[in-house]
Write an enzyme that holds these catalytic residues in place. Structure first.
Site, PDB file in Angstrom:
ATOM      1  N   CYS A   2       0.865  -1.183   0.000  1.00  0.00           N
ATOM      2  CA  CYS A   2       0.000   0.000   0.000  1.00  0.00           C
ATOM      3  C   CYS A   2       0.901   1.232   0.000  1.00  0.00           C
ATOM      4  CB  CYS A   2      -0.854   0.036   1.257  1.00  0.00           C
ATOM      5  SG  CYS A   2      -1.835  -1.447   1.491  1.00  0.00           S
ATOM      6  N   ARG A  27       1.507   1.599  -6.045  1.00  0.00           N
ATOM      7  CA  ARG A  27       1.617   0.632  -4.949  1.00  0.00           C
ATOM      8  C   ARG A  27       0.294  -0.073  -4.651  1.00  0.00           C
ATOM      9  NH1 ARG A  27       6.232   1.070  -2.030  1.00  0.00           N
ATOM     10  NH2 ARG A  27       5.226   0.071  -0.244  1.00  0.00           N
ATOM     11  N   TRP A  74      -3.791  -1.724  -1.238  1.00  0.00           N
ATOM     12  CA  TRP A  74      -3.680  -2.950  -2.015  1.00  0.00           C
ATOM     13  C   TRP A  74      -4.160  -4.044  -1.074  1.00  0.00           C
ATOM     14  CZ3 TRP A  74      -2.550  -4.573  -6.805  1.00  0.00           C
ATOM     15  CH2 TRP A  74      -2.218  -5.912  -6.976  1.00  0.00           C
ATOM     16  N   ASN A 100       0.927  -0.036   6.055  1.00  0.00           N
ATOM     17  CA  ASN A 100       1.339  -0.797   4.871  1.00  0.00           C
ATOM     18  C   ASN A 100       2.015  -2.067   5.377  1.00  0.00           C
ATOM     19  OD1 ASN A 100       2.469  -1.691   2.404  1.00  0.00           O
ATOM     20  ND2 ASN A 100       4.345  -0.555   2.844  1.00  0.00           N
ATOM     21  N   GLY A 101       1.650  -3.221   4.819  1.00  0.00           N
ATOM     22  CA  GLY A 101       2.290  -4.463   5.242  1.00  0.00           C
ATOM     23  C   GLY A 101       1.284  -5.430   5.831  1.00  0.00           C
ATOM     24  N   GLU A 483      10.523 -20.630 -18.051  1.00  0.00           N
ATOM     25  CA  GLU A 483      10.312 -19.250 -17.615  1.00  0.00           C
ATOM     26  C   GLU A 483      11.486 -18.366 -18.038  1.00  0.00           C
ATOM     27  OE1 GLU A 483       7.898 -17.663 -16.849  1.00  0.00           O
ATOM     28  OE2 GLU A 483       8.592 -15.882 -15.806  1.00  0.00           O
ATOM     29  N   LYS A 487      11.165 -15.168 -20.563  1.00  0.00           N
ATOM     30  CA  LYS A 487      11.611 -13.810 -20.209  1.00  0.00           C
ATOM     31  C   LYS A 487      12.498 -13.250 -21.319  1.00  0.00           C
ATOM     32  CE  LYS A 487       9.300 -13.118 -17.818  1.00  0.00           C
ATOM     33  NZ  LYS A 487       8.231 -13.702 -17.087  1.00  0.00           N
ATOM     34  N   GLU A 490      10.392 -12.364 -24.413  1.00  0.00           N
ATOM     35  CA  GLU A 490       9.488 -11.237 -24.196  1.00  0.00           C
ATOM     36  C   GLU A 490      10.181  -9.889 -24.260  1.00  0.00           C
ATOM     37  OE1 GLU A 490       5.963 -11.652 -21.150  1.00  0.00           O
ATOM     38  OE2 GLU A 490       7.809 -12.382 -20.254  1.00  0.00           O
ATOM     39  N   HIS A 506      16.612 -35.928 -29.430  1.00  0.00           N
ATOM     40  CA  HIS A 506      15.554 -36.293 -30.380  1.00  0.00           C
ATOM     41  C   HIS A 506      15.248 -35.148 -31.347  1.00  0.00           C
ATOM     42  CE1 HIS A 506      14.928 -39.989 -28.181  1.00  0.00           C
ATOM     43  NE2 HIS A 506      14.913 -39.283 -27.054  1.00  0.00           N
ATOM     44  N   LYS A 605      -0.050  -6.226 -20.332  1.00  0.00           N
ATOM     45  CA  LYS A 605       0.107  -6.836 -19.005  1.00  0.00           C
ATOM     46  C   LYS A 605      -1.007  -7.832 -18.743  1.00  0.00           C
ATOM     47  CE  LYS A 605       1.950  -7.398 -14.956  1.00  0.00           C
ATOM     48  NZ  LYS A 605       3.129  -8.277 -14.946  1.00  0.00           N
TER      49      LYS A 605
HETATM   50  C1  AGP Z   1       4.611 -13.089 -18.397  1.00  0.00           C
HETATM   51  O1  AGP Z   1       5.800 -12.398 -18.364  1.00  0.00           O
HETATM   52  C2  AGP Z   1       3.615 -12.566 -19.343  1.00  0.00           C
HETATM   53  N1  AGP Z   1       3.327 -11.202 -19.125  1.00  0.00           N
HETATM   54  C3  AGP Z   1       2.424 -13.465 -19.599  1.00  0.00           C
HETATM   55  O2  AGP Z   1       2.902 -14.684 -20.051  1.00  0.00           O
HETATM   56  C4  AGP Z   1       1.469 -13.706 -18.415  1.00  0.00           C
HETATM   57  O3  AGP Z   1       2.067 -14.526 -17.471  1.00  0.00           O
HETATM   58  C5  AGP Z   1       0.180 -14.342 -18.964  1.00  0.00           C
HETATM   59  O4  AGP Z   1      -0.438 -13.441 -19.837  1.00  0.00           O
HETATM   60  C6  AGP Z   1      -0.784 -14.748 -17.863  1.00  0.00           C
HETATM   61  O5  AGP Z   1      -1.255 -13.658 -17.154  1.00  0.00           O
HETATM   62  P1  AGP Z   1      -2.058 -13.848 -15.815  1.00  0.00           P
HETATM   63  O6  AGP Z   1      -1.158 -14.502 -14.838  1.00  0.00           O
HETATM   64  O7  AGP Z   1      -2.468 -12.470 -15.417  1.00  0.00           O
HETATM   65  O8  AGP Z   1      -3.229 -14.733 -16.114  1.00  0.00           O
END
Ligand code: AGP
Length: 610
Positions: A2, A27, A74, A100-101, A483, A487, A490, A506, A605
Site C-alpha cells: 500500500c 503501490r 492494495w 502498509n504491510g 520461464e 523472459k 518477451e 531427439h 500486461k
Molecule cells: C509473463 O511475463 C507474461 N506477461 C504473460 O505470459 C502472463 O504470465 C500471462 O499473460 C498470464 O497472465 P495472468 O497470470 O495475469 O493470467
C-alpha cells in the site's frame, strides 16, 4: 503493498496528501482514504476504487487542516470496501492510523482486544493498531505507538495521529519502507520519496523499530524506549520517474528486487508455530480434499510455468495425479473431469480471458475450482469456489517476475497443505520443509544484495548479440528453463527454445553449432547426474554452456563456460532461487540491446481478449 503519506506543516494539507497518494498509486489502488485533524476533530474520507473516486469526493473535506495522513490500498485482508479502506480509527475516535504491510498475529490481537470490549468496524489486520494505541495511550502518542509495535508480529509500517495531540504524527517501520521528507516549516512521511519529491528532496531513511515523531518544526527519531537516535539527512537527486521506480532503472528491475518481500508476504500467517501449513478460503472441506482423485491446473504464460512447478510438488507430496494445460487449449478440449477433480487456475491478474473460460468449463463439468491470484476482487475470485492469494503487490513491468515467485510459493504451500490433510507426509518432514521455506526470502534477499548482479550483467552483455538461445533442464528445473526462455523472448526479442534435456537428442541438438549459447538449470537434485551428461553432449558440439548451479558445486565450473550460483535449498523449492538469475540474464541482455523492458512490443500486461 500500500502507499502511505503523512504531512505536518504550515500549509493546508488535504491536497498535498492527495497529490502524494497520486504518486504512490503504483503501490495499489483498490481503495483509498484521508484523515486530517481540523480544530481538534478528525475529518475522514474513504473511497472504493482508484484515486479518481477519492478525487471526486475530495471537496467534501474542508482544506483547512495542517496535519493529516492518507493511504492508497492494495487489499490483503478484507475485500476493497469503504469499511476496509484506511485510515482506521479506534473505538473512541481519538486515534487514526494508516498501515502498509501485514500484521501476522492480528487475529490473536483482535480476539484479545474484542475480549476487552474493543469494537472493530473492518475486516483488516491494520485496524488492531488503532485499538492497540488506544489501549496503550497515557498522554504520549510516541509511547503508545511503541507499545503497539512491541505486541505486533509481521512486517509493516504505520503512521498514527491523535486528536489528543493534533500537531504530531508518529511512524514506525519493520521490514517495509518509510521515508521522512524535511521541508521549511513542514515535514512529510511516506512509503516512497516520490510522494513528496515536488516539495522537498531532503530525506531521512529511518531503520526498523525506530519511532519517528514528526511535527511542523521537528523530526525526532528514538528507539522503542525513547532514547534519541541521530540520523543524517541526505539529498536525493532522482527525477520523478526514477523515484517512482524506487531509484531502479525500470519497474522490472525494481520488481525483481522486491521478490524477497513478495515471498515473505505470501508466506505470512500461512505456517503455524508448529511448522504446519494453514490455508484459508480455499473453499474445500477436509473431506473434499481426502476424496480428491485428480488435480487439473490451467493457466497461461508465466502462470503456466508456476503451475508446472506445482505439478511436481503436488505429485510428490500430496500423491495426486496432476494434469496441466495452457488455458487456451484446455478450454476447447473435452477433458475428463468429475466431482473428485480439483481445478487450480493460476492467474496473477485474475482477468485473463482464456483462464477464466477454462475455469468456467471445469466448473460446468462438476469440478471445484480454486483460483491462485494476486488481485483481490478480480474476476477469477468471483468465479472460483475458493481463492489462494499471492501477495506480491502491484506488478507494473509487463514481464512477470515477482508474481511468478509468489505463485510458485503459493502452489508449493497448497501442495503441502493438501498432503497434510490427506495424511501423506510425516509432521516432522513438513516441519523441516516449512523451516526451509521460511528461510527462502532471506536467502533470496542475500542473493540480490550480494553483488552477483554484476556478474550476470557482464555475462549477459557478452552474449547479448547472440541470435538464438537453447534452455535445458530436467524435472523441476524444466519449468525454470521455460520461464527463463520466456523472459528472454518477451523483453529481448531473441528466439529461445526451452527443452527437457533428455529430449534434446531427439531433435533440438541439431540446432547447436560452435559457440551456440545453451543455458542449463543444473541445481542440485535427483536428476543432476543425468543433466551433467547432457552438458557433456552439448559441449561436445562446441556449444557454450551457461549453468545455474547450487552454491558449493565446484565441479560444474570445469564443465560450464559460465556459472550463476544460487543458494542451495530443497529440490522442490529450488525454482524460487534458480529462476532469479535467468530473469536477470534476460533483463541485462535486453538492456544491453537497448530494449524497453517494461513495455515490450506487442504485449499487454493483462490479456482480457481471447
Ligand atoms: C509473463 O511475463 C507474461 N506477461 C504473460 O505470459 C502472463 O504470465 C500471462 O499473460 C498470464 O497472465 P495472468 O497470470 O495475469 O493470467
Amino acid at each position: 503493498m500500500c502507499g502511505i503519506v503523512g504531512y505536518a506543516g504550515d500549509r493546508p494539507c488535504r491536497d498535498i496528501l492527495f497529490r502524494g497518494l497520486r504518486k504512490l498509486e503504483y503501490r495499489g489502488y483498490d481503495s483509498a482514504g484521508i484523515s486530517v485533524i481540523t480544530e481538534g476533530q478528525f475529518d475522514l474520507l474513504h473511497s472504493v476504487g482508484n484515486l479518481d473516486r477519492l478525487e471526486e469526493i475530495l471537496n467534501q473535506m474542508p482544506n483547512q487542516s495542517h496535519l493529516g495522513i492518507a493511504h492508497t490500498r492494495w487489499a490483503t485482508h478484507g475485500r476493497p470496501s469503504n469499511e476496509n479502506a484506511h485510515p482506521h480509527l479506534d473505538c473512541t475516535g481519538r486515534f487514526a492510523i494508516v498501515l502498509n504491510g501485514i500484521v501476522e498475529n492480528y487475529l490473536a490481537l483482535r480476539e484479545q482486544l474484542q475480549g476487552e470490549g474493543h469494537e472493530f468496524t473492518s475486516e483488516t489486520d491494520a485496524e488492531v493498531v488503532a485499538h492497540l494505541i488506544e489501549r496503550a495511550f497515557r498522554g504520549d502518542l510516541r509511547e503508545a505507538a511503541a507499545e503497539a509495535f512491541r505486541q505486533m508480529e509481521g512486517h509493516f509500517t504505520y503512521v498514527a495521529i491523535t486528536t489528543e495531540d493534533p500537531e504530531t504524527m508518529v511512524a514506525v517501520r519493520k521490514e517495509t519502507p518509510l521515508v521522512i521528507g524535511l521541508g521549511e516549516k513542514e515535514n512529510f512521511l511516506a512509503s516512497a520519496v516520490t510522494a513528496f519529491l515536488s516539495e522537498t528532496r531532503t530525506v531521512i531513511f529511518p531503520d526498523d523499530a525506530e519511532l519517528v515523531t514528526v511535527t511542523r518544526d521537528s523530526v525526532v527519531i528514538t528507539d522503542l524506549d525513547g532514547n534519541v537516535i541521530e540520523r543524517q539527512a541526505e539529498e536525493v537527486d532522482w527525477d520523478e520517474d526514477a523515484a517512482e521506480k524506487g531509484g531502479y532503472e525500470t519497474f522490472m528491475l525494481k520488481e525483481i528486487n522486491e521478490q524477497p518481500t513478495a515471498l515473505a508476504d505470501t508466506l505470512a500467517e500461512r505456517v503455524t508455530h508448529e511448522g504446519r501449513v494453514e490455508l484459508e478460503g480455499l473453499g474445500l472441506e477436509d473431506g473434499d480434499i481426502r476424496r480428491l482423485r485428480q488435480v487439473i491446473i490451467v493457466a497461461c504464460g508465466t502462470s503456466h510455468h508456476a503451475g508446472l512447478v506445482g505439478k511436481y510438488a503436488l505429485e510428490k507430496w500430496a500423491r495426486l495425479p496432476v494434469e496441466i494445460d495452457v488455458a487456451s487449449e484446455f478450454r476447447y478440449r473435452d477433458p475428463v473431469i468429475g466431482p473428485d477433480t480439483l481445478t487450480i487456475a493460476i492467474t496473477q491478474s485474475g482477468e485473463t480471458a482464456d483462464t477464466l473460460a477454462a475455469m468456467r468449463l471445469a466448473r460446468q463439468a462438476g469440478s471445484k475450482v480454486l483460483a491462485i491470484t494476486n488481485i483481490v476482487g478480480s474476476q477469477a475470485t468471483r468465479e472460483a469456489d475458493g481463492v489462494l492469494f499471492t501477495r506480491a503487490g502491484l506488478e507494473i513491468g509487463v514481464a512477470a517476475t515477482k508474481t511468478f515467485e509468489a505463485q510458485v510459493l503459493a502452489v508449493i504451500l497448497l501442495a503441502l497443505y493438501l498432503a497434510e490433510v490427506r495424511g501423506h507426509l510425516a509432521d516432522e518432514y513438513v516441519k523441516q520443509l516449512t523451516e526451509e521455506i521460511r528461510r527462502v526470502p532471506t536467502m533470496l534477499n542475500g542473493y540480490l544484495e550480494d553483488g552477483r548482479l554484476a556478474q550476470i550483467e557482464a555475462v549477459a552483455t557478452r552474449y547479448a548479440k547472440e541470435r538464438f538461445f537453447l534452455y535445458l533442464g530436467r524435472n523441476i528445473g524444466l519449468p525454470v528453463c521455460m520461464e527463463g526462455a520466456l523472459k528472454l523472448k518477451e523483453i529481448s526479442y531473441i528466439p529461445s527454445e526451452s527443452y527437457a534435456a533428455g529430449e534434446m537428442k531427439h531433435g533440438p541438438i541439431a540446432l547447436l553449432d560452435e559457440g551456440s549459447p545453451v543455458v542449463v538449470v543444473a541445481t542440485d537434485g535427483h536428476t543432476y547426474e543425468k543433466l551433467i551428461s547432457n552438458i557433456q553432449e552439448v559441449k561436445a558440439r562446441g556449444a557454450h554452456v551457461i549453468a545455474v548451479a547450487s552454491e558449493g558445486n565446484k565441479a560444474i565450473a570445469d564443465m560450464a563456460d559460465e556459472v550463476f550460483y544460487v543458494p542451495k535449498t530443497d529440490e522442490v523449492l529450488s525454482p524460487l532461487l534458480a529462476t532469479v538469475p535467468l530473469q536477470l540474464f534476460a533483463y541485462y541482455v535486453a538492456t544491453a540491446n537497448g530494449e524497453s523492458v517494461d513495455q515490450p512490443r506487442n504485449l499487454a500486461k493483462t490479456v482480457t481478449v481471447e
